[in-house]
Design an enzyme around this catalytic site. Structure first.
Site, short mmCIF file in Angstrom:
data_model
loop_
_atom_site.label_atom_id
_atom_site.label_comp_id
_atom_site.label_asym_id
_atom_site.label_seq_id
_atom_site.Cartn_x
_atom_site.Cartn_y
_atom_site.Cartn_z
CG ASP A 50 -1.75 1.77 1.68
OD1 ASP A 50 -2.88 0.97 0.55
OD2 ASP A 50 -1.82 1.75 1.98
CE1 TYR A 55 0.22 7.06 2.21
CE2 TYR A 55 0.93 5.32 1.90
CZ TYR A 55 0.07 6.22 2.70
OH TYR A 55 -1.22 6.15 3.26
CE LYS A 80 -3.28 5.00 0.51
NZ LYS A 80 -2.03 3.98 0.52
CG HIS A 113 -4.30 9.78 0.31
ND1 HIS A 113 -2.86 9.58 -0.08
CD2 HIS A 113 -4.95 9.75 1.33
CE1 HIS A 113 -2.22 9.36 1.52
NE2 HIS A 113 -3.40 9.47 2.04
CG LEU A 192 -1.29 -4.00 15.24
CD1 LEU A 192 0.55 -3.85 15.10
CD2 LEU A 192 -1.70 -4.33 16.21
CE LYS A 234 5.56 2.91 8.77
NZ LYS A 234 5.70 4.13 8.52
CB SER A 235 6.17 -3.31 11.64
OG SER A 235 7.27 -4.09 12.77
NE ARG A 240 6.09 -7.54 17.80
CZ ARG A 240 6.08 -6.71 18.63
NH1 ARG A 240 5.92 -5.38 18.62
NH2 ARG A 240 6.41 -7.16 19.85
CG ASN A 244 2.69 -7.39 12.23
OD1 ASN A 244 1.90 -7.78 13.14
ND2 ASN A 244 2.95 -6.10 12.06
#
Length: 289
Positions: A50, A55, A80, A113, A192, A234-235, A240, A244
């Site tokens: 994503d 971004y 987006k 977006h 999270l 996200k990590s 992790r 996830n």
């Protein structure tokens, strides 16, 4: 468990399938870091990435996909459209720019977006790009019930998803009732809770983590999957990142699901209806060709 969930896939209202767990690259820098993160995610087993024009890392995402050795058809890419490109003509340029920066023939899911300005004009351009196969699915983001009802009735095509903030403390119950009428999927950012200590140390969640031998994040994500959400944890931590995805070897009971549902406060950290937000966002990011 969601009837459409099969091997981590969810069927959207346009018939396309999307991996239920995605890897987001918000605030990961272009020119190396985003490239490395996406390659690591793909190696860990993610098949849903994503990104977004705002971004500023679509180039790294596209390069990582090409260098991964994995077929493009096996990887689901979301991007987006940014506010500066809203309106019919602007959106056509924005879509073309995203395709060019990703260096791809098509984008699997493309979203409005931020829900301000000439959204209907942008949506029309997105519908046309979908008809031409340049966008496979189209959707929206950050639409509250009020904003949804102000824009979506003007659309010829119903959005496939609405990507919004969502986690056990903010379960978007009113919005979900609206989305369910048209089989629109909720896609959760901050699934999270953005590191909210009260959420991560909640005794209901920690108790379930202990019972199932999972970490609290996995319990939260499992709850969201069973609610039918598409989730974008996200990590930057490789352990992790892999963890996830390890969500399919346990299942919460209906009693446990009800316990989790009682944690909802109805409040999130982001208010799309906040006064002056559109102006702040427009001035914050300028995307260059």
């Amino acid at each position: 468990m969601d009837k459409n969930m099969n091997k981590n896939m969810i069927t959207l209202n346009d018939g396309n399938q999307i991996p239920a767990v995605g890897f987001g690259v918000f605030m990961i820098e272009n020119g190396g870091p985003a490239y490395d993160a996406v390659l690591a995610a793909l190696k860990a087993g993610y098949r849903h990435i994503d990104t977004a024009a705002a971004y500023f890392n679509e180039e790294d995402v596209g390069r990582a996909v090409r260098d991964s050795g994995i077929s493009r058809e096996e990887i689901f890419i979301t991007s987006k459209l940014w506010l500066q490109d809203y309106g019919y003509e602007g959106a056509k340029k924005g879509i073309a720019r995203s395709l060019r920066k990703l260096d791809m023939d098509y984008i699997d899911l493309y979203l409005i977006h931020q829900p301000y300005g000439d959204v209907p004009g942008a949506w029309k351009a997105m519908e046309e790009a979908k008809a031409k196969g340049r966008l496979r699915s189209i959707g929206v983001s950050n639409m509250t019930p009020k904003i949804w009802n102000s824009f979506v009735p003007q659309f010829t095509t119903k959005p496939a998803v609405n990507q919004v903030e969502c986690n056990p403390f903010f379960q978007q119950k009113e919005l979900r009732q609206i989305l369910e009428k048209d089989d629109v999927r909720l896609e959760a950012w901050y699934p999270l809770g953005h590191g909210n200590e009260k959420l991560l140390k909640n005794p209901v969640i920690t108790g379930l983590a202990e019972k199932y031998g999972k970490n609290v994040g996995q319990v939260i994500l499992r709850f969201e999957l069973q609610e039918g959400f598409i989730i974008l944890p996200k990590s930057a931590n490789p352990e992790r990142i892999a963890g996830n995805l390890a969500l399919y070897d346990f299942e919460l009971t209906e009693t446990e699901m009800e316990e989790m549902r009682t944690l909802d406060t109805g409040k999130g950290s982001h208010d799309p209806e906040a006064e002056g937000l559109r102006e702040t966002l427009v001035s914050a990011y300028k995307i260059e060709d």
